[in-house]
Write a protein that holds these residues in place. Structure first.
Motif, PDB file in Angstrom:
ATOM      1  N   UNK A   1       3.200  10.899   3.787  1.00  0.00           N
ATOM      2  CA  UNK A   1       4.293  10.517   4.684  1.00  0.00           C
ATOM      3  C   UNK A   1       3.878   9.484   5.735  1.00  0.00           C
ATOM      4  N   UNK A   2       2.805   9.700   6.506  1.00  0.00           N
ATOM      5  CA  UNK A   2       2.507   8.729   7.566  1.00  0.00           C
ATOM      6  C   UNK A   2       2.312   7.305   7.038  1.00  0.00           C
ATOM      7  N   UNK A   3       1.548   7.168   5.941  1.00  0.00           N
ATOM      8  CA  UNK A   3       1.286   5.820   5.433  1.00  0.00           C
ATOM      9  C   UNK A   3       2.545   5.180   4.881  1.00  0.00           C
ATOM     10  N   UNK A   4       3.303   5.972   4.133  1.00  0.00           N
ATOM     11  CA  UNK A   4       4.504   5.398   3.521  1.00  0.00           C
ATOM     12  C   UNK A   4       5.543   5.083   4.592  1.00  0.00           C
ATOM     13  N   UNK A   5       5.724   5.992   5.533  1.00  0.00           N
ATOM     14  CA  UNK A   5       6.701   5.751   6.593  1.00  0.00           C
ATOM     15  C   UNK A   5       6.344   4.497   7.370  1.00  0.00           C
ATOM     16  N   UNK A   6       5.051   4.329   7.601  1.00  0.00           N
ATOM     17  CA  UNK A   6       4.632   3.185   8.401  1.00  0.00           C
ATOM     18  C   UNK A   6       4.780   1.890   7.625  1.00  0.00           C
ATOM     19  N   UNK A   7       4.435   1.923   6.335  1.00  0.00           N
ATOM     20  CA  UNK A   7       4.435   0.695   5.561  1.00  0.00           C
ATOM     21  C   UNK A   7       5.826   0.241   5.165  1.00  0.00           C
ATOM     22  N   UNK A   8       6.723   1.174   4.894  1.00  0.00           N
ATOM     23  CA  UNK A   8       8.041   0.795   4.417  1.00  0.00           C
ATOM     24  C   UNK A   8       8.847   0.146   5.535  1.00  0.00           C
ATOM     25  N   UNK A   9       9.839  -0.652   5.123  1.00  0.00           N
ATOM     26  CA  UNK A   9      10.755  -1.212   6.126  1.00  0.00           C
ATOM     27  C   UNK A   9      11.488  -0.058   6.807  1.00  0.00           C
ATOM     28  N   UNK A  10      11.825  -0.234   8.099  1.00  0.00           N
ATOM     29  CA  UNK A  10      12.361   0.901   8.871  1.00  0.00           C
ATOM     30  C   UNK A  10      13.602   1.545   8.247  1.00  0.00           C
ATOM     31  N   UNK A  11      14.572   0.771   7.719  1.00  0.00           N
ATOM     32  CA  UNK A  11      15.721   1.461   7.089  1.00  0.00           C
ATOM     33  C   UNK A  11      15.280   2.325   5.924  1.00  0.00           C
TER      34      UNK A  11
ATOM     35  N   UNK B   1       0.838  -1.188   0.000  1.00  0.00           N
ATOM     36  CA  UNK B   1       0.000   0.000   0.000  1.00  0.00           C
ATOM     37  C   UNK B   1       0.887   1.257   0.000  1.00  0.00           C
ATOM     38  N   UNK B   2       1.932   1.202   0.822  1.00  0.00           N
ATOM     39  CA  UNK B   2       2.826   2.352   0.906  1.00  0.00           C
ATOM     40  C   UNK B   2       3.427   2.653  -0.452  1.00  0.00           C
ATOM     41  N   UNK B   3       3.925   1.601  -1.114  1.00  0.00           N
ATOM     42  CA  UNK B   3       4.566   1.809  -2.407  1.00  0.00           C
ATOM     43  C   UNK B   3       3.568   2.393  -3.398  1.00  0.00           C
ATOM     44  N   UNK B   4       2.384   1.853  -3.388  1.00  0.00           N
ATOM     45  CA  UNK B   4       1.356   2.285  -4.333  1.00  0.00           C
ATOM     46  C   UNK B   4       1.022   3.759  -4.109  1.00  0.00           C
ATOM     47  N   UNK B   5       0.790   4.115  -2.868  1.00  0.00           N
ATOM     48  CA  UNK B   5       0.471   5.507  -2.560  1.00  0.00           C
ATOM     49  C   UNK B   5       1.618   6.423  -2.978  1.00  0.00           C
TER      50      UNK B   5
ATOM     51  N   UNK C   1      -0.297   6.382  17.883  1.00  0.00           N
ATOM     52  CA  UNK C   1       0.137   5.330  18.802  1.00  0.00           C
ATOM     53  C   UNK C   1       1.192   4.448  18.155  1.00  0.00           C
ATOM     54  N   UNK C   2       1.424   4.671  16.869  1.00  0.00           N
ATOM     55  CA  UNK C   2       2.492   3.922  16.204  1.00  0.00           C
ATOM     56  C   UNK C   2       3.678   4.859  16.034  1.00  0.00           C
ATOM     57  N   UNK C   3       4.829   4.397  16.472  1.00  0.00           N
ATOM     58  CA  UNK C   3       5.960   5.319  16.511  1.00  0.00           C
ATOM     59  C   UNK C   3       6.384   5.769  15.120  1.00  0.00           C
ATOM     60  N   UNK C   4       6.235   4.889  14.123  1.00  0.00           N
ATOM     61  CA  UNK C   4       6.698   5.324  12.800  1.00  0.00           C
ATOM     62  C   UNK C   4       5.787   6.405  12.237  1.00  0.00           C
ATOM     63  N   UNK C   5       4.506   6.296  12.511  1.00  0.00           N
ATOM     64  CA  UNK C   5       3.602   7.374  12.088  1.00  0.00           C
ATOM     65  C   UNK C   5       3.948   8.654  12.839  1.00  0.00           C
ATOM     66  N   UNK C   6       4.233   8.473  14.119  1.00  0.00           N
ATOM     67  CA  UNK C   6       4.611   9.634  14.917  1.00  0.00           C
ATOM     68  C   UNK C   6       5.858  10.304  14.331  1.00  0.00           C
ATOM     69  N   UNK C   7       6.844   9.473  13.998  1.00  0.00           N
ATOM     70  CA  UNK C   7       8.075  10.028  13.429  1.00  0.00           C
ATOM     71  C   UNK C   7       7.794  10.672  12.071  1.00  0.00           C
ATOM     72  N   UNK C   8       6.802  10.142  11.351  1.00  0.00           N
ATOM     73  CA  UNK C   8       6.453  10.742  10.060  1.00  0.00           C
ATOM     74  C   UNK C   8       5.959  12.167  10.276  1.00  0.00           C
ATOM     75  N   UNK C   9       5.043  12.340  11.225  1.00  0.00           N
ATOM     76  CA  UNK C   9       4.551  13.691  11.483  1.00  0.00           C
ATOM     77  C   UNK C   9       5.662  14.559  12.053  1.00  0.00           C
ATOM     78  N   UNK C  10       6.494  13.947  12.872  1.00  0.00           N
ATOM     79  CA  UNK C  10       7.627  14.704  13.397  1.00  0.00           C
ATOM     80  C   UNK C  10       8.508  15.195  12.256  1.00  0.00           C
ATOM     81  N   UNK C  11       8.684  14.349  11.227  1.00  0.00           N
ATOM     82  CA  UNK C  11       9.541  14.776  10.112  1.00  0.00           C
ATOM     83  C   UNK C  11       8.869  15.891   9.324  1.00  0.00           C
TER      84      UNK C  11
END
Lengths: 503, 508
Positions: free
Chosen positions: A236-246, A161-165, A307-317
């Motif tokens: 950003x939030x969806x892609x950051x969350x869906x992609x592998x962390x690196x 989904x992340x890649x598609x978006x 509540x998901x840290x990667x989404x949080x970091x996405x908004x932080x970015x």
């Protein structure tokens, strides 16, 4: 004098060529290796290439600006410093993720590495472009590689989904940029950024103002997408969350830094005449200020509810993109390049550090929910302490890189007499304390759900330590970086290089 | 050689707790006894150095002494010379008493930390970092450094409340972070504003410029004076939150009620005083005109603090909350002293800051040992404590008497000076404020009598009295209180010249 292929000094492109060669070599080796074979070698080769390119780029620092390939490709201090940031970011990501990709199956690993290098190459081209064509090629190389990287966890729906978006939204943003570029070409008949500046000025004075501004704003929208700043941050939030962390950290750090080099180069190289002509103060600066303020407000408030840290970091970015736009928006200030780049370096260390800890925790618990951090101070005291430093730095509290970076930007904004953006920055910073300290609260105040230790792979440990050292040093001993940035020749970025060959 | 050592005294004082940090890092975390021992010992060097500083300080000369600056970094700016920030430390009559008090209270609070049960290593590490922060706040001679240390105290205290507090600790920590984070943002804004105005953040340089009549005239002109007023208000709000002043006080009630008593000793004893110090250091010294215009409002806010705190303290049954409201009331007296803007008022404010530091440290030490024995601090569940625990009750009584301002103890002289100062300027408000003193006697005696005397309550029948490791530190605090009470010069002498300079500059 007409210049031919070998008349150019190709060594200035050595960093790019090293990365290109490594990416090509690795894709071939990957094909030749047995399926399911050990691909650790690939990681080491890529790391060596990144370090080599970095060393070469660092040695060239301070050399006069040089343009090759009929003035389409420009190597100046601006480009070199940005390249060093991109290389450092990618190098740290590679080092930290040696073991990470094993989880996605062995075949993903080779692809991951050479796609990362390809994306890096795109970013490096972007920083050095003096021409719309090379600019767009670099941008697309970065984007296309990033799209695939975002979807590299092919068995997971959220990754797909992340890649598609990302593809769809990224395509739209590329279209915006291209459309803006077409106006520039239409008005000026050139694709060279610096020649375009002169001719755009003439066009502007002969009644084409709306088109000049339209071209600028279309490109600005495309940039906002790449840098994940408002109003084009939704991916950003969806892609950051869906992609592998690196990959997420690559998007958050390297991709964003490349986007900033793009906007700085285009705005300052091509559109700076608007500053004298007038519409800069009336239109461009307010637009940039609004984008910056909106990014800070949206990023920092939306992050509160995650509540998901990667989404949080996405908004932080998103919020950090807003902070980094402030110097450009307050262009009259004293330290445009220095403060932006200081913050970018600080952002690189603290964000990469935070993502690496996040990756380690995610490995152990299987997800990146905020609750995974519960009791991390017992399960891995060092990781928790390092994470605390990164978060405190992201929140902009002394004695860390994030504080000094923000302070530097604030000084810049105030010397430009942009007081209200400084106030927005301070208020949203206080808001950001909540979600950053929310993670700290989890790590230190809540008991762990199980007492299991969190093992830290050696590569990730090295990355965490480097980021920690960087975050603390930039905060505590800013002088080194200030001196380094002070020696660079920033002003040459603003003007074209005239015939550097044979004279 | 001797001279160099003396110069290094303030910087050594600020960073001396770091020795303890390094040693603590080397001790395994399950060695509770070692950790406690090292934690307490590590607070001794700062105390010794602070006392050394006190005795070496030349009270008659005044001014800034033991000044030392080590270059740190510089930022190139266009048009004006590069801005240099140095590790710039030193003491004057304003910071010396507070720094000495901070160091002593920290040592005694470390002694009170023996009641801490869990995660000792982390506790003492943060405790020592907090000490670095608060000493740095008082000894910095540069606002940038001041801000850095101010933030260090914020982060460390957040952890100390959130991990080692009682049931609602997380809420208290969050509330603390919210309010103080906001305060820091105001302070940062004020700092940047001051930098733009004065092109320096050095205290001496800023004061010089603030009192230069040419610059004053320039700053009083139309567009600039609004900016100056804005910066002044930012400064006041930043420190009003820390002090705390009336509408901003709720965070501090929670911290008093939830944080472990040893941490409250530091918090109530020292950290609140950073607000008073900041108000004088930046508010009074840098904005003489604005402060004079604002003095009436400040006195009114002080009155609200005094009466509101005292009235609410009277109806509290929980000792910690009672003391929290009492602190609000006593901070009002500091505001009175500052609002007076004359020698006796300002002297009273600093006296009150130091004296309240010792008194609330003593009372929260008492709370700590009380809670350790009874598991409650509710005065309805206590009663007749004097029979099973005469020494502990005696200390409580002594602390209570100091709190209500009994002559012969430090509270009396401070309140006297502050009120005296304000009577010259705002007799009406000062007279109304005296009502607070009556209320102070009422709420203190109510608590002491209810908890200490009368029939022995069920809950405390088998209660043991204090042992010497607890009694000794409390006695030290008590003797400081009495020393200041009977011999005020011990505190008044070093600050005399500085306060006179400040007051004469604002024409008070």
């Amino acid at each position: 004098m007409e210049k031919y292929f070998l008349d150019y000094d190709w060594t200035v492109m050595a960093p790019e060529l090293i990365i290109l060669a490594a990416a090509a070599l690795l894709s071939v080796i990957d094909l030749l290796l047995k399926e399911g074979g050990n691909r650790r070698l690939l990681g080491w080769i890529s790391l060596a290439a990144v370090i080599g390119a970095g060393v070469v780029a660092a040695q060239q620092l301070g050399d006069p600006a040089y343009e090759i390939l009929s003035d389409t490709y420009r190597v100046d201090d601006f480009a070199r410093v940005f390249k060093l940031i991109l290389l450092a970011g990618t190098g740290l990501i590679l080092l930290g993720s040696f073991r990470e990709m094993d989880r996605e199956g062995k075949e993903a690993r080779g692809e991951y590495i050479y796609l990362l290098l390809a994306a890096l190459l795109g970013g490096m081209m972007l920083t050095s472009s003096a021409d719309l064509i090379t600019l767009f090629v670099g941008l697309e190389l970065l984007s296309l590689a990033s799209y695939i990287l975002a979807g590299i966890r092919r068995k997971r729906t959220d990754s797909n989904e992340a890649a598609w978006k990302y593809v769809v939204m990224g395509g739209v943003s590329s279209a915006f940029i291209l459309y803006g570029m077409s106006f520039v070409y239409g008005l000026t008949g050139t694709t060279n950024l610096y020649t375009a500046q002169q001719r755009l000025f003439e066009a502007y004075n002969s009644g084409y103002e709306p088109f000049v501004l339209l071209s600028l704003f279309l490109m600005l929208l495309g940039f906002a997408f790449k840098a994940a700043s408002a109003p084009f941050h939704m991916w950003a939030p969806d892609v950051y969350q869906g992609a592998a962390t690196p990959v997420t950290s690559f998007l958050a750090v390297v991709s964003k830094a490349a986007a900033f080099s793009l906007i700085l180069r285009v705005l300052l190289g091509t559109y700076l005449f608007l500053l004298q002509a007038g519409p800069w103060q009336e239109l461009v600066a307010p637009a940039l200020l609004v984008i910056a303020a909106a990014s800070m407000v949206i990023g920092n408030t939306a992050a509160l509810r995650q509540t998901r840290t990667k989404r949080m970091m996405a908004y932080s970015s998103v919020a950090h993109a807003g902070y980094m736009l402030v110097p450009l928006a307050a262009v009259a200030g004293a330290m445009l390049f220095e403060s932006t780049i200081y913050y970018l370096i600080a952002y690189l260390f603290m964000t990469l550090g935070a993502f690496t800890v996040l990756m380690v925790v995610e490995r152990e618990t299987g997800n990146e929910h905020l609750a995974s951090f519960a009791g991390l101070s017992r399960r891995s005291p060092l990781a928790a302490a390092a994470m605390t430093v990164f978060l405190v730095s992201l929140a902009g509290i002394p004695i860390t890189a994030g504080f000094f970076g923000k302070f530097y930007i604030l000084i810049h904004a105030v010397t430009a007499r942009e007081f209200w953006i400084a106030a927005v920055m301070l208020v949203t910073t206080v808001v950001s304390y909540f979600y950053y300290f929310g993670v700290i609260r989890m790590m230190y105040f809540r008991p762990p759900s199980d007492g299991k230790k969190v093992p830290i792979p050696a590569g990730a440990a090295v990355v965490i330590l480097i980021s920690l050292a960087g975050t603390l040093l930039l905060g505590f001993l800013p002088q080194w970086t200030l001196d380094f940035l002070g020696q660079m020749d920033w002003m040459s970025t603003l003007s074209p290089v005239r015939d550097t060959l044979g004279q | 050689m001797m001279e160099q050592l003396q110069q290094a005294l303030p910087i050594g004082l600020v960073f001396s707790p770091l020795i303890g940090v390094i040693v603590l890092l080397c001790i395994p975390r399950d060695k509770a006894g070692w950790l406690k021992g090292v934690g307490i010992l590590a607070t001794l060097p700062p105390s010794v150095l602070a006392l050394l500083l006190y005795f070496q300080f030349d009270a008659r000369a005044g001014g800034v002494q033991f000044e030392q600056r080590l270059p740190w970094f510089q930022i190139q700016l266009p048009q004006i010379p590069p801005w240099e920030v140095a590790f710039h430390f030193g003491v004057d009559g304003l910071s010396l008493p507070l720094a000495v008090m901070a160091a002593l209270v920290a040592t005694l609070a470390a002694c009170a930390s023996v009641y801490i049960q869990k995660r000792l290593k982390g506790y003492f590490l943060l405790f020592l970092l907090l000490e670095v922060g608060m000493l740095g706040v008082f000894l910095a001679r540069n606002m940038f450094l001041f801000f850095l240390f101010f933030e260090v105290t914020l982060v460390t205290l957040f952890f100390l409340i959130g991990i080692w507090g009682s049931i609602y600790r997380e809420k208290a920590a969050n509330r603390f972070l919210l309010y103080n984070g906001l305060g820091s943002a105001f302070l940062l804004l004020a700092m940047i504003g001051l930098f733009v105005l004065f092109q320096s953040l050095d205290y001496s340089r800023m004061q010089e410029m603030a009192h230069d009549s040419r610059i004053q005239a320039m700053l009083a002109q139309e567009p600039v004076n609004n900016i100056v007023r804005g910066i002044f208000l930012c400064t006041v709000v930043a420190f009003a939150i820390k002090l705390p002043m009336f509408p901003f006080h709720t965070w501090m009630l929670r911290v008093h009620a939830e944080a472990p008593p040893a941490v409250v000793m530091i918090h109530s004893g020292v950290l609140l005083k950073m607000g008073a110090y900041g108000l004088i250091r930046f508010g009074v010294e840098l904005f003489p005109q604005q402060m004079q215009a604002f003095a009436g409002v400040l006195a009114l806010l002080g009155l609200i603090n005094i009466l509101y705190g005292a009235a609410l303290a009277f109806v509290q049954n929980e000792l910690r909350r009672l003391l929290a409201y009492a602190s609000v009331s006593h901070m009002g007296i500091i505001l009175f002293g500052i609002a007076a803007l004359n020698v006796s008022g300002l002297t009273g404010a600093v006296f009150q800051a130091v004296s309240h530091g010792f008194i609330s440290a003593l009372l929260f030490f008492f709370i700590g040992s009380l809670y350790e024995r009874t598991g409650t601090t509710d005065i309805r569940q206590l009663g007749g404590m004097a029979r099973p625990a005469p020494v502990l009750t005696g200390i409580f009584l002594a602390g209570g008497l100091a709190l209500l301002g009994l002559p012969g103890m430090s509270g009396f002289i401070s309140e006297f000076l502050a009120f005296l100062g304000l009577f010259h300027e705002e007799p009406g408000l000062a007279a109304a404020g005296v009502l607070g003193l009556v209320l102070a006697a009422a709420y203190t005696l109510r608590a002491v009598l209810k908890a200490g005397f009368g029939p022995v309550a069920e809950q405390i029948k088998g209660m043991a009295d204090t042992r010497w490791p607890e009694t000794a530190p409390m006695m030290v605090l008590l003797s400081c209180i009495i020393l200041i009470g009977v011999w005020p010069d011990v505190l008044g002498e070093p600050m005399k010249v500085t306060i006179q300079t400040i007051a004469s500059r604002i024409g008070g």
